[in-house]
Write an enzyme that holds these catalytic residues in place. Structure first.
Site, PDB file in Angstrom:
ATOM      1  CB  SER A 234       7.836   5.356  -6.722  1.00 23.10           C
ATOM      2  OG  SER A 234       7.345   4.817  -5.515  1.00 23.10           O
TER       3      SER A 234
ATOM      4  CE  LYS B   5       2.006   3.620  -2.442  1.00 25.33           C
ATOM      5  NZ  LYS B   5       2.022   5.031  -2.775  1.00 25.33           N
TER       6      LYS B   5
ATOM      7  CG  MET C  51      -1.542   7.568  -2.515  1.00 20.97           C
ATOM      8  SD  MET C  51      -3.243   7.070  -2.755  1.00 20.97           S
ATOM      9  CE  MET C  51      -3.135   5.329  -2.433  1.00 20.97           C
TER      10      MET C  51
ATOM     11  CG  LEU D 160       4.737   7.369   2.106  1.00 19.48           C
ATOM     12  CD1 LEU D 160       5.691   7.943   3.151  1.00 19.48           C
ATOM     13  CD2 LEU D 160       5.484   7.066   0.819  1.00 19.48           C
TER      14      LEU D 160
ATOM     15  CB  CYS E  83       6.446  11.313   0.513  1.00 17.67           C
ATOM     16  SG  CYS E  83       4.681  11.294   0.867  1.00 17.67           S
TER      17      CYS E  83
ATOM     18  CE  LYS F 220       9.726  10.632  -7.206  1.00 28.36           C
ATOM     19  NZ  LYS F 220       8.643   9.705  -7.492  1.00 28.36           N
TER      20      LYS F 220
ATOM     21  N   GLY G 110       1.367  15.114 -12.589  1.00 31.44           N
ATOM     22  CA  GLY G 110       0.759  15.187 -13.914  1.00 31.44           C
ATOM     23  C   GLY G 110       1.229  16.390 -14.708  1.00 31.44           C
TER      24      GLY G 110
ATOM     25  N   GLY H  29       4.296   8.394 -14.378  1.00 26.40           N
ATOM     26  CA  GLY H  29       3.389   7.932 -13.329  1.00 26.40           C
ATOM     27  C   GLY H  29       1.948   8.265 -13.650  1.00 26.40           C
TER      28      GLY H  29
END
Ligand code: SIN
Length: 314
Positions: free
Chosen positions: A35, A59, A85, A87, A140, A175, A227, A275
């Site tokens: 996502s 997303k 971001m 959301l 998040c 998640k 990452g 991602g």
């Protein structure tokens, strides 16, 4: 392409193929688009499938359209990205309508975020109109009232998952956040609520400060690190969850080579999400990692299922 993204395995033996059945769905390979990357439009999801993704996640979608945090909202750091971001998304109804017009070519999970069990139920019901599965964003790290704000209390997680499960016939994934020392308790709560599986991990809370302006870089001040830098965090989370849960685990965090994929599967992941590497290694990362994974399985004369959680048995 960054050289760290390249496969280094070679083929011997005779087992090939990484297609898999999971959560009642068939996937051509166990590498899904995570996502937040390319999932803002159905066309973006299709591009990921065309490039080799075995499944895709949208997303994160909320009940209303949302702009997100002010920029800068993404910054490159050593071995990854920091994002805040906030959301941003076009709203679940609009996205579901658009998704229903497109044959993405692989199972689509709708990622949703809400403030309470009732909102998650409503979002699940709407998103189920066009998706093949639901991923609950309980993780998040940089948005008020949603994400990890509702995803770190096991009782609330169980109630959210249970309401979502009651609202759909599709598999529901939770998640999870790594920004807690209770990830296994939270995973167990999701399982008790009826989750078909868990996804581990979302981003690790972090921030960057510009030494010239002497100010935080991100518009939101803090964000989530993704990452290669978080890969060992993901490996441990998946390893611990595998010990504590019975449902399948989808591993995510720093997968960009066959070796990083194999490591998460050995820890207990039945499938993986990619991602950040879509940006750092290009879209070919799906085919490159899948090819390397198939070669590793062949070399070791193991099936994908044999490999899941093998580090716990060796
Ligand atoms: C975002 O859109 O803010 C990122 C989503 C997440 O961290 O779960």
């Amino acid at each position: 392409m960054a050289s760290s993204c390249r496969a280094t395995v070679k083929t011997v033996g005779n087992r090939t193929g990484t297609s898999t059945k999971l959560l009642g769905l068939k996937f051509t390979n166990p590498l899904f688009l995570a996502s937040g990357v390319m999932g803002t439009t159905p066309g973006g999801l299709k591009s990921a499938v065309d490039a080799g993704a075995g499944g895709v996640v949208t997303k994160s979608l909320g009940l209303e359209a949302r702009k997100g945090h002010s920029s800068p909202n993404v910054v490159g750091v050593d071995c990854g990205y920091l994002n805040a971001m906030g959301l941003p998304n076009p709203g679940v109804e609009y996205f579901t309508e658009e998704l229903s017009k497109v044959d993405v070519g692989a199972p689509v999970f709708a990622s949703i975020f809400g403030e309470d069990p009732d909102q998650f139920a409503k979002l699940t019901e709407i998103a189920s109109g066009a998706a093949d599965g639901i991923e609950l964003n309980l993780s998040c790290p940089h948005a008020e009232k949603v994400g990890s704000a509702v995803g770190t209390d096991p009782d609330l997680v169980e109630r959210i998952v249970s309401k979502a499960v009651d609202a759909t016939d599709l598999p529901v994934l939770a998640k999870l956040t790594p920004n807690t020392d209770r990830i296994v308790d939270i995973g167990r709560a999701a399982e008790s609520g009826g989750a078909a599986g868990v996804v581990a991990i979302n981003t690790v809370s972090g921030m960057a400060i510009d030494v010239e302006t002497k100010r935080p870089v991100l518009g939101n001040v803090t964000g989530g690190l993704s990452g290669r830098a978080i890969h060992p965090v993901a490996v441990k989370a998946v390893y611990d969850l595998y010990e504590g849960l019975s449902v399948p685990i989808i591993g995510v965090g720093g997968v960009e080579t066959p070796e990083t994929a194999v490591e998460l599967i050995l820890a207990g992941a039945s499938a993986l999400q990619i991602g950040t590497a879509v940006a750092t290694c290009e879209l070919s990362v799906f085919r490159d990692v899948d090819r390397g994974l198939a070669e590793y399985l062949s070399q070791e004369d193991l099936s994908l299922e044999d490999l899941v959680g093998l580090a716990h048995r060796n």
